[in-house]
Design a protein around this motif. Structure first.
Motif, PDB file in Angstrom:
ATOM      1  N   UNK A 398      39.927  22.782  31.233  1.00  0.00           N
ATOM      2  CA  UNK A 398      40.321  21.518  31.797  1.00  0.00           C
ATOM      3  C   UNK A 398      40.659  20.578  30.810  1.00  0.00           C
ATOM      4  N   UNK A 399      41.466  20.978  29.778  1.00  0.00           N
ATOM      5  CA  UNK A 399      41.488  19.966  28.751  1.00  0.00           C
ATOM      6  C   UNK A 399      42.032  18.635  28.877  1.00  0.00           C
ATOM      7  N   UNK A 400      42.761  18.526  29.869  1.00  0.00           N
ATOM      8  CA  UNK A 400      43.273  17.012  30.320  1.00  0.00           C
ATOM      9  C   UNK A 400      43.495  17.203  31.771  1.00  0.00           C
ATOM     10  N   UNK A 401      43.966  16.240  32.497  1.00  0.00           N
ATOM     11  CA  UNK A 401      44.105  16.100  34.115  1.00  0.00           C
ATOM     12  C   UNK A 401      45.438  16.937  34.220  1.00  0.00           C
ATOM     13  N   UNK A 402      45.391  17.841  34.805  1.00  0.00           N
ATOM     14  CA  UNK A 402      46.696  18.743  35.204  1.00  0.00           C
ATOM     15  C   UNK A 402      46.611  19.376  36.463  1.00  0.00           C
ATOM     16  N   UNK A 403      47.317  19.405  37.536  1.00  0.00           N
ATOM     17  CA  UNK A 403      46.911  20.168  38.781  1.00  0.00           C
ATOM     18  C   UNK A 403      46.866  21.523  38.383  1.00  0.00           C
ATOM     19  N   UNK A 404      47.704  21.909  37.597  1.00  0.00           N
ATOM     20  CA  UNK A 404      47.961  23.310  37.336  1.00  0.00           C
ATOM     21  C   UNK A 404      46.635  24.018  36.472  1.00  0.00           C
ATOM     22  N   UNK A 405      45.786  23.049  36.091  1.00  0.00           N
ATOM     23  CA  UNK A 405      44.439  23.607  35.302  1.00  0.00           C
ATOM     24  C   UNK A 405      43.190  23.674  36.478  1.00  0.00           C
ATOM     25  N   UNK A 406      43.586  23.737  37.735  1.00  0.00           N
ATOM     26  CA  UNK A 406      42.645  23.940  38.970  1.00  0.00           C
ATOM     27  C   UNK A 406      41.559  24.943  38.745  1.00  0.00           C
ATOM     28  N   UNK A 407      42.236  26.133  38.099  1.00  0.00           N
ATOM     29  CA  UNK A 407      41.389  27.492  38.266  1.00  0.00           C
ATOM     30  C   UNK A 407      40.434  27.233  36.769  1.00  0.00           C
ATOM     31  N   UNK A 408      40.605  26.393  35.748  1.00  0.00           N
ATOM     32  CA  UNK A 408      39.815  26.053  35.086  1.00  0.00           C
ATOM     33  C   UNK A 408      38.504  25.501  35.490  1.00  0.00           C
ATOM     34  N   UNK A 409      38.788  24.648  36.570  1.00  0.00           N
ATOM     35  CA  UNK A 409      37.631  24.039  37.034  1.00  0.00           C
ATOM     36  C   UNK A 409      36.361  25.000  37.670  1.00  0.00           C
ATOM     37  N   UNK A 410      37.041  26.426  38.086  1.00  0.00           N
ATOM     38  CA  UNK A 410      36.257  27.481  38.586  1.00  0.00           C
ATOM     39  C   UNK A 410      35.379  27.907  37.336  1.00  0.00           C
ATOM     40  N   UNK A 411      36.084  28.126  36.280  1.00  0.00           N
ATOM     41  CA  UNK A 411      35.342  28.773  35.032  1.00  0.00           C
ATOM     42  C   UNK A 411      34.455  27.713  34.509  1.00  0.00           C
ATOM     43  N   UNK A 412      34.668  26.556  34.523  1.00  0.00           N
ATOM     44  CA  UNK A 412      33.683  25.312  34.166  1.00  0.00           C
ATOM     45  C   UNK A 412      32.359  25.453  35.156  1.00  0.00           C
ATOM     46  N   UNK A 413      32.613  25.589  36.316  1.00  0.00           N
ATOM     47  CA  UNK A 413      31.795  25.532  37.359  1.00  0.00           C
ATOM     48  C   UNK A 413      30.905  26.821  37.141  1.00  0.00           C
ATOM     49  N   UNK A 414      31.643  27.934  36.701  1.00  0.00           N
ATOM     50  CA  UNK A 414      30.539  29.204  36.489  1.00  0.00           C
ATOM     51  C   UNK A 414      29.547  28.869  35.227  1.00  0.00           C
ATOM     52  N   UNK A 415      30.160  28.151  34.144  1.00  0.00           N
ATOM     53  CA  UNK A 415      29.629  27.795  32.948  1.00  0.00           C
ATOM     54  C   UNK A 415      28.310  26.967  33.356  1.00  0.00           C
ATOM     55  N   UNK A 416      28.495  25.924  34.425  1.00  0.00           N
ATOM     56  CA  UNK A 416      27.570  25.241  34.797  1.00  0.00           C
ATOM     57  C   UNK A 416      26.168  25.663  35.639  1.00  0.00           C
ATOM     58  N   UNK A 417      26.754  26.646  36.420  1.00  0.00           N
ATOM     59  CA  UNK A 417      25.725  27.155  37.621  1.00  0.00           C
ATOM     60  C   UNK A 417      25.373  28.331  36.817  1.00  0.00           C
ATOM     61  N   UNK A 418      25.829  29.168  36.282  1.00  0.00           N
ATOM     62  CA  UNK A 418      25.387  30.555  35.559  1.00  0.00           C
ATOM     63  C   UNK A 418      24.982  30.766  34.253  1.00  0.00           C
ATOM     64  N   UNK A 419      25.436  29.968  33.305  1.00  0.00           N
ATOM     65  CA  UNK A 419      25.607  30.185  32.014  1.00  0.00           C
ATOM     66  C   UNK A 419      24.612  29.047  31.097  1.00  0.00           C
ATOM     67  N   UNK A 420      24.667  28.069  31.545  1.00  0.00           N
ATOM     68  CA  UNK A 420      23.886  26.743  30.857  1.00  0.00           C
ATOM     69  C   UNK A 420      22.497  27.017  31.303  1.00  0.00           C
ATOM     70  N   UNK A 421      21.601  26.914  30.356  1.00  0.00           N
ATOM     71  CA  UNK A 421      20.059  27.180  30.873  1.00  0.00           C
ATOM     72  C   UNK A 421      19.385  26.013  29.929  1.00  0.00           C
ATOM     73  N   UNK A 422      18.367  25.432  30.884  1.00  0.00           N
ATOM     74  CA  UNK A 422      17.350  24.503  30.207  1.00  0.00           C
ATOM     75  C   UNK A 422      16.369  24.920  29.563  1.00  0.00           C
ATOM     76  N   UNK A 423      15.926  26.065  29.737  1.00  0.00           N
ATOM     77  CA  UNK A 423      14.758  26.921  29.031  1.00  0.00           C
ATOM     78  C   UNK A 423      15.054  28.206  28.439  1.00  0.00           C
TER      79      UNK A 423
END
Length: 423
Positions: A398-423
């Motif tokens: 989601x490099x910039x605001x573009x309604x066609x980048x909506x699927x990128x938000x799913x990718x970033x959500x996956x990164x936040x929820x499943x990939x990024x770790x605190x420990x």
């Protein structure tokens, strides 16, 4: 005293820090340490725009200096950085690998625990098109590095470093290098790679694979990808542990096989040139001139950079025994650049795209070496399909605001929820 988990976000070529604003926002909103520590997210800015032309190594040092400055700011407030993560987008992934190599050589990770190393659409083994039997591709591989200056030479593995004379990208994958040791020290290593419509960074290089069974260099249709998705992130994030392959679907072929292929190929090139003239006149007219001007500027910057003793990097290129937010206009301009890259690739591979059979890619010795060695480190790999935009390289983060980048938000959500770790 407060302990901080420092997260560094590194943008790609021609970019600036705003490109990673969406990921920054999601990290700050959704990652909350529960042990009393705090998250500190920093988007790098010392290698913006044409500074990215100066080389992976030079920009890696700039990023390293930024990281050191952030750590010092925390310490000046009486606190400390105890954990470290870095996220690289496109060229930023290679710059990140170089930066952590410098930090590793300085003993940084003896005091700070390396947690997450993540890349999005990063050409880990270079960007040269491995189909060298095609004349237009050979011309592309020889001329394209010129326009990206030092970084272009490194992108296409045309450079040599150290007494061993390896290309920098190959050396950074060598188990005898500080860069390999630095990557190995991270607790988690993950990458995201587009499987369609990312000609700037095809699947084989973004995913560090020796082949391209998904035909990502030629296939433009997501329906030809046979796969299963990660639950909750369908139909965008593919489950790489399940069968994944390319299969041409009925109706994807042209109604009839083109006759006079030479004529149609020429017509296709003329169409691209016409689009450049009509739709992107500023970029088209200025690109070559800008490359020449920026080369002069880059040479001056590099002379100044190399004149400072603290910037000497040659020791990192040798074997060691002990080595274990943009305006709408600029956004449109960047999209036009991406689209032109897509069109040029399409013209080069016009005959292939209209064939039922795709040729296998063939990596050179340095690319094969990099694939083999990097894969010994154990990566979590996440193939990505975006259907709503042809600009998948930009859409994935989601490099910039573009309604066609909506699927990128799913990718970033996956990164936040499943990939990024605190420990």
């Amino acid at each position: 005293m407060v302990d901080y988990h420092l997260v560094i976000l590194v943008h790609g070529i021609w970019g600036n820090s705003s490109h990673l604003a969406y990921i920054e926002k999601q990290l700050n909103e959704h990652i909350k340490p529960t042990d009393g520590s705090k998250l500190l997210v920093h988007k790098t800015g010392s290698h913006s725009g044409y500074l990215t032309y100066d080389g992976i190594d030079v920009n890696g040092k700039r990023i390293c200096d930024e990281i050191r400055e952030e750590v010092q700011m925390v310490q000046n407030e009486g606190n400390r950085v105890t954990k470290f993560s870095i996220v690289g987008y496109s060229l930023g992934g290679l710059i990140s690998r170089y930066a952590i190599g410098i930090l590793y050589s300085q003993g940084f990770f003896k005091e700070v625990e390396p947690i997450n190393f993540v890349t999005f659409c990063t050409p880990h083994i270079g960007v040269s098109n491995p189909q060298t039997h095609n004349l237009s591709v050979r011309i592309y591989n020889k001329t394209a590095p010129f326009f990206l200056l030092t970084t272009g030479s490194q992108f296409f593995l045309r450079d040599h470093v150290g007494t061993h004379k390896k290309p920098l990208i190959a050396w950074m994958a060598d188990p005898n290098s500080q860069f390999y040791a630095a990557l190995k020290s991270f607790k988690y290593r993950s990458l995201y790679a587009n499987v369609v419509n990312d000609k700037r960074c095809s699947w084989f290089t973004a995913s560090i694979t020796p082949g391209d069974p998904l035909n990502s260099m030629y296939n433009k249709s997501p329906k030809n990808i046979i796969c299963e998705y990660i639950k909750g992130y369908e139909p965008n994030v593919i489950d790489y542990t399940k069968p994944l392959h390319y299969e041409k679907k009925d109706g994807d072929e042209p109604a009839s096989k083109p006759r006079f292929s030479g004529f149609w190929k020429t017509l296709n090139w003329l169409r691209i040139i016409g689009n450049v003239i009509v739709h992107t006149p500023f970029w088209a007219l200025s690109f070559v001139i800008t490359s020449i001007v920026e080369k002069i500027k880059s040479m001056s910057r590099l002379r100044k950079f190399n004149s400072q003793l603290s910037n000497r990097l040659s020791h990192l290129h040798e074997y060691h025994e002990d080595t274990s937010l943009l305006t709408d206009f600029s956004n449109k301009l960047e999209d036009d650049q991406d689209n032109l890259v897509e069109d040029v690739y399409g013209a080069m591979n016009w005959k292939v795209e209209h064939s039922a059979k795709f040729p296998k890619i063939k990596l050179d010795a340095n690319q094969s070496f990099a694939v083999e060695k990097l894969n010994t480190l154990g990566w979590k790999k996440y193939p990505v399909i975006l259907r709503h935009t042809p600009a998948t390289h930009a859409g994935a983060i989601v490099r910039h605001a573009d309604p066609n980048f909506d699927e990128g938000k799913v990718v970033v959500r996956h990164f936040i929820n499943e990939v990024f770790k605190l420990e």
